[in-house]
Write a protein that holds these residues in place. Sequence first.
Motif, PDB file in Angstrom:
ATOM      1  N   GLY A   3      24.859  53.229  67.605  1.00 30.39           N
ATOM      2  CA  GLY A   3      26.176  53.242  66.980  1.00 30.39           C
ATOM      3  C   GLY A   3      26.287  52.134  65.962  1.00 30.39           C
ATOM      4  N   GLY A   4      27.452  52.041  65.324  1.00 31.16           N
ATOM      5  CA  GLY A   4      27.659  51.043  64.298  1.00 31.16           C
ATOM      6  C   GLY A   4      28.876  50.194  64.552  1.00 31.16           C
ATOM      7  N   GLU A   5      29.296  49.489  63.499  1.00 28.39           N
ATOM      8  CA  GLU A   5      30.380  48.524  63.611  1.00 28.39           C
ATOM      9  C   GLU A   5      31.686  49.153  64.072  1.00 28.39           C
ATOM     10  OE1 GLU A   5      32.538  45.128  60.787  1.00 28.39           O
ATOM     11  OE2 GLU A   5      30.961  46.418  59.990  1.00 28.39           O
ATOM     12  N   GLN A   6      31.954  50.393  63.663  1.00 31.14           N
ATOM     13  CA  GLN A   6      33.214  51.030  64.003  1.00 31.14           C
ATOM     14  C   GLN A   6      33.132  51.899  65.257  1.00 31.14           C
ATOM     15  OE1 GLN A   6      34.659  53.100  60.537  1.00 31.14           O
ATOM     16  NE2 GLN A   6      35.239  51.214  59.499  1.00 31.14           N
ATOM     17  N   SER A   7      32.013  51.892  65.918  1.00 27.10           N
ATOM     18  CA  SER A   7      31.846  52.721  67.118  1.00 27.10           C
ATOM     19  C   SER A   7      32.634  52.151  68.290  1.00 27.10           C
ATOM     20  CB  SER A   7      30.368  52.819  67.495  1.00 27.10           C
ATOM     21  OG  SER A   7      29.613  53.403  66.461  1.00 27.10           O
ATOM     22  N   MET A   8      33.376  53.006  68.967  1.00 26.02           N
ATOM     23  CA  MET A   8      34.078  52.603  70.182  1.00 26.02           C
ATOM     24  C   MET A   8      33.110  52.555  71.359  1.00 26.02           C
ATOM     25  SD  MET A   8      37.084  52.033  69.115  1.00 26.02           S
ATOM     26  CE  MET A   8      37.981  51.870  70.670  1.00 26.02           C
ATOM     27  N   GLU A   9      32.093  53.405  71.314  1.00 26.26           N
ATOM     28  CA  GLU A   9      31.038  53.412  72.310  1.00 26.26           C
ATOM     29  C   GLU A   9      29.757  53.879  71.643  1.00 26.26           C
ATOM     30  OE1 GLU A   9      31.873  57.831  74.229  1.00 26.26           O
ATOM     31  OE2 GLU A   9      32.559  56.050  75.302  1.00 26.26           O
ATOM     32  N   TYR A  10      28.625  53.622  72.276  1.00 26.27           N
ATOM     33  CA  TYR A  10      27.344  53.958  71.680  1.00 26.27           C
ATOM     34  C   TYR A  10      26.777  55.248  72.266  1.00 26.27           C
ATOM     35  CZ  TYR A  10      27.271  49.223  69.732  1.00 26.27           C
ATOM     36  OH  TYR A  10      27.564  48.072  69.041  1.00 26.27           O
ATOM     37  N   SER A  11      26.017  55.947  71.433  1.00 31.62           N
ATOM     38  CA  SER A  11      25.338  57.160  71.884  1.00 31.62           C
ATOM     39  C   SER A  11      24.041  56.787  72.606  1.00 31.62           C
ATOM     40  CB  SER A  11      25.007  58.059  70.687  1.00 31.62           C
ATOM     41  OG  SER A  11      26.177  58.450  70.011  1.00 31.62           O
ATOM     42  N   THR A  12      23.610  57.694  73.462  1.00 28.04           N
ATOM     43  CA  THR A  12      22.355  57.497  74.171  1.00 28.04           C
ATOM     44  C   THR A  12      21.180  57.706  73.219  1.00 28.04           C
ATOM     45  OG1 THR A  12      23.356  58.257  76.238  1.00 28.04           O
ATOM     46  CG2 THR A  12      20.952  58.298  76.103  1.00 28.04           C
ATOM     47  N   LEU A  13      20.188  56.855  73.322  1.00 30.84           N
ATOM     48  CA  LEU A  13      18.988  56.954  72.500  1.00 30.84           C
ATOM     49  C   LEU A  13      17.912  57.760  73.218  1.00 30.84           C
ATOM     50  CD1 LEU A  13      18.696  53.259  71.231  1.00 30.84           C
ATOM     51  CD2 LEU A  13      19.672  55.222  70.014  1.00 30.84           C
ATOM     52  N   PRO A  14      16.945  58.284  72.466  1.00 26.08           N
ATOM     53  CA  PRO A  14      15.795  58.936  73.114  1.00 26.08           C
ATOM     54  C   PRO A  14      14.919  57.892  73.797  1.00 26.08           C
ATOM     55  CG  PRO A  14      15.463  58.797  70.751  1.00 26.08           C
ATOM     56  CD  PRO A  14      16.881  58.352  71.002  1.00 26.08           C
ATOM     57  N   THR A  15      13.885  58.326  74.486  1.00 29.69           N
ATOM     58  CA  THR A  15      13.007  57.411  75.215  1.00 29.69           C
ATOM     59  C   THR A  15      12.569  56.254  74.329  1.00 29.69           C
ATOM     60  OG1 THR A  15      12.223  59.226  76.594  1.00 29.69           O
ATOM     61  CG2 THR A  15      10.880  57.224  76.548  1.00 29.69           C
TER      62      THR A  15
END
Length: 261
Positions: free
Chosen positions: A142-154
């Motif tokens: 995610g970035g500066e304006q993200s309220m939460e982050y997405s899951t990354l791949p392995t």
Amino acid sequence: MRAAATGLGVALLAGCTSEADPAVDPEQVDSVAEPELGACRMLTPEDVAAPSNATRTVDCEDEHTAETYAVGTLPDKFADSDYRDAALGKFAYKTCGKGFEKFLGGDESLVMRTVLSWAWFRPSENAWAEGARWYRCDVVGGGEQSMEYSTLPTTAKGLLLGRPADRWMVCAQGPSVAGSVKVPCSQKHAWRAVTTIKVGLDTDDYPGDRLVEVRTNEFCSDSVGAWMNYPVNYDYAYTWFREAEWEAGNRRSVCWAKTRK
């Protein structure tokens, strides 16, 4: 985009951790040893806002929002530096920023248009006082304006090679780009970040807000028109960065095209 975009890795706010927090690893809190390269963690935007981090590592096969792609020792010139020396942020922007491009497999323009960003951490203040001078660079979902982050791949290594999937590219949902929620382009959106412009050389002094904005506007008008195959009418927008980001090392603005998705 912390890196640019977004986020430029210069946040110097003092952070607090609690040994009672199950997400915190007590052995990492005041560690003077370099962090583990390739480690994965469940970081949050609040974690990234702090100068140090002791979040427990998790198996990269499991759910995670961050992956450490670079660790190292700060240059000798920082041996006697203050914990909040602004020059640390400039070093991180150059070191973690270039490493971010190489790790993801994208150039400077492409990584400014991804929803992914990077965060950097230094030792805790106690470890710093003990002489620890390591740094850690993490890719985050995610970035500066993200309220939460997405899951990354392995692993996020090479994620932007070839033609990146829309889920990793940044779009905006709202009547204008400014102030709109930034979302992956795989979601409903009204704007897509399509190109960037380099508005100055690395050695240039800041030319002033007005000149940077004029250069950005002129380029984006032409660039977005070309990207859209020169329609009769089209809407475009741009994101430009001011002196603080310039001093940290950024020389690019972002061009946005109005879409109908």
